[in-house]
Write a protein that holds these residues in place. Structure first.
Motif, short mmCIF file in Angstrom:
data_model
loop_
_atom_site.label_atom_id
_atom_site.label_comp_id
_atom_site.label_asym_id
_atom_site.label_seq_id
_atom_site.Cartn_x
_atom_site.Cartn_y
_atom_site.Cartn_z
N ASP A 281 0.92 -0.97 0.18
CA ASP A 281 0.13 -0.03 0.04
C ASP A 281 0.47 0.96 0.22
OD1 ASP A 281 -1.62 -1.69 0.02
OD2 ASP A 281 -2.76 -1.29 1.85
N THR A 282 1.70 1.34 0.65
CA THR A 282 2.53 2.32 1.00
C THR A 282 3.41 2.86 -0.84
OG1 THR A 282 3.58 2.27 3.41
CG2 THR A 282 4.42 3.91 2.47
N VAL A 283 3.67 1.74 -0.85
CA VAL A 283 4.68 1.49 -2.08
C VAL A 283 4.01 2.17 -3.49
CG1 VAL A 283 5.49 0.36 -4.13
CG2 VAL A 283 6.56 -0.06 -1.77
N HIS A 284 2.76 1.59 -3.12
CA HIS A 284 1.84 2.91 -4.06
C HIS A 284 1.02 3.35 -4.10
CE1 HIS A 284 -1.45 1.75 -6.88
NE2 HIS A 284 -2.68 2.51 -6.42
N GLN A 285 1.37 4.73 -2.87
CA GLN A 285 1.43 5.71 -2.42
C GLN A 285 2.17 6.48 -3.02
OE1 GLN A 285 0.39 6.21 1.52
NE2 GLN A 285 -1.50 4.43 2.02
N TRP B 261 8.61 7.76 -6.22
CA TRP B 261 9.43 6.34 -5.90
C TRP B 261 8.76 5.61 -6.45
CZ3 TRP B 261 13.76 6.54 -3.14
CH2 TRP B 261 14.30 7.27 -2.53
N SER B 262 9.88 4.34 -7.04
CA SER B 262 9.33 3.00 -6.88
C SER B 262 9.85 1.99 -6.87
CB SER B 262 9.72 3.36 -8.74
OG SER B 262 10.89 3.18 -9.34
N TYR B 263 9.66 1.00 -6.19
CA TYR B 263 10.24 0.10 -5.81
C TYR B 263 10.41 -1.15 -6.49
CZ TYR B 263 10.88 3.22 -1.20
OH TYR B 263 11.32 4.00 -0.56
N THR B 264 11.26 -2.30 -6.06
CA THR B 264 10.65 -3.66 -6.19
C THR B 264 10.77 -4.27 -5.15
OG1 THR B 264 13.41 -3.88 -6.50
CG2 THR B 264 12.14 -4.15 -8.81
N MET B 265 10.86 -5.45 -4.54
CA MET B 265 10.06 -6.29 -3.41
C MET B 265 11.05 -7.58 -4.00
SD MET B 265 7.48 -4.70 -2.33
CE MET B 265 6.30 -5.82 -0.74
N GLU B 266 11.59 -7.42 -3.19
CA GLU B 266 11.90 -9.39 -3.35
C GLU B 266 12.31 -9.84 -1.85
OE1 GLU B 266 15.34 -9.14 -7.48
OE2 GLU B 266 16.37 -10.80 -5.51
N GLY B 267 11.33 -11.29 -2.15
CA GLY B 267 11.32 -12.04 -0.70
C GLY B 267 11.98 -13.43 -1.08
#
Ligand code: ADP
Ligand code: MG
Length: 339
Positions: free
Chosen positions: A129-133, A139-145
């Motif tokens: 949700d925060t990345v979306h805001q 800002w653009s993020y990549t998330m890796e798990g």
């Protein structure tokens, strides 16, 4: 909110405690036959805060302990997450964050960390949700798990079936303070349901790997790591943060006397790694120069997320029952040492 409020006062290590409810009592919806103590000796001798102005106090039969916060049995996962959401968010600002659940088997670690409404799914959702805001601010993020199990001082990839496992190797980048685990599968978390798929996959691999998966999971640490890399298209700023959510092996004093061979080694390894985690956090809190990361696989793996530009939260989970008092006291002492 709480975390930031104490930030300037107290360094980067927090300790909170959660008292689980009595299970399977007549007025309790959770009837669980696996916890016979709860049925036979439902005598309560551990109590969380009883007034608003004692939110950090836990009372036991012998003496009270003080932490940053103590949660009573009726407090739900949602409210607990509310208290730590700022800390989770700070991983998006480039911090390395570690949240641990410590406690004896059956005290609520997995319930708090990986149940469907626990910390892993909630943290991931909030980060989405925060990345979306943040997109509005360029800002653009990549998330890796990734999801690793530390069992008997060896690392296993929970996202790869046992038959396809390769030897995992830890690589630290000193300058960037980042850690990579070679041969470990990373999943690009590009939609909300990928986390759920990932948790299911881990559960599947865990149960195939061990006949008694419950037993194995109580004797291993599981480390869920989320890598967050952000870039700002307008200012070209970059930031790299990590969130580690760790469900630790059961802390019960395992009697090595009766155990032999493999079981004995396993027991010693659990005791050693929990102790070395305590030692590392204690050394960081005391501002020591030498931090003994190398004494266990877990602390070595998390080295870059413990100390330096990082934030640590230890949740100590306890049972309210008299039958578990000795283990509870030993958990509370551990938590006091690191706080
Ligand atoms: P651990 O991972 O520490 O061994 P679990 O998280 O598996 O312990 O918890 C043991 C049992 O207690 C499970 O059946 C779990 O659903 C239940 N339980 C633990 N904490 C709570 C809680 N706060 N509310 C309701 N049930 C809980
Ligand atoms: Mg568990």
């Amino acid at each position: 909110v709480l975390f930031n409020k104490y930030q300037e006062l107290k360094g980067n290590i927090r300790v909170m405690c959660r008292v689980r409810p009595v299970l399977g009592s007549p007025d309790d919806p959770v009837a669980d036959l696996d916890y016979p103590d709860d049925k036979t000796s439902a005598q309560i001798c551990v109590k969380g805060p009883e007034e608003k102005n004692s939110l950090g106090r836990i009372t036991t039969k012998t003496f009270p302990f003080e932490f940053d916060r103590v949660f009573n049995p009726q407090i739900a996962n949602e409210e607990i997450f509310g208290e730590i959401s700022q800390l989770v968010q700070s991983a998006l600002d480039g911090y390395n964050v570690c949240i641990f659940c410590y406690g004896q088997t059956g005290s609520g670690k997995t319930y708090t960390m990986s149940s469907p409404d626990g910390m892993i799914p909630r943290a991931t959702k909030m980060i989405y949700d925060t990345v979306h805001q943040l997109k509005e601010k360029s800002w653009s993020y990549t998330m890796e798990g990734n999801f690793i199990e530390v069992y008997n001082e060896e690392l296993h990839d929970l996202l790869t079936p046992t038959k396809d496992q390769k030897k995992l190797e830890i690589r630290h980048d000193e300058a960037r303070r980042t850690t990579t685990v070679l041969n470990c599968k990373s999943v690009l978390l590009d939609s909300e349901n990928t986390v759920e798929l990932m948790l299911n996959e881990a559960e599947k691999n865990r149960s195939v790997a061990a006949t008694k998966s419950n037993e194995r999971s109580s004797r291993s640490h599981s480390v869920f790591t989320l890598k967050l890399i952000g870039e700002n298209a307008a200012t070209h700023e970059r930031c790299e943060g990590t969130l580690n959510l760790v469900d630790l092996a059961g802390s019960e004093r395992l009697k090595s006397s009766g155990a032999e061979g493999d079981r004995m080694k396993e027991t010693q390894n659990i005791n050693t790694s929990l102790k070395s985690l305590g030692d590392v956090i204690e050394a960081l809190g005391a501002g020591q120069k030498h931090i003994p990361y190398r004494n266990s696989k877990l602390t070595y793996l998390l080295r870059n997320s413990l100390g330096g530009n990082s934030k640590t939260l230890m949740f100590v989970m306890v049972s309210p029952l008299e039958a578990h008092l000795n283990e509870t006291l030993s958990s509370l002492r551990f938590a006091t040492k690191v706080s």
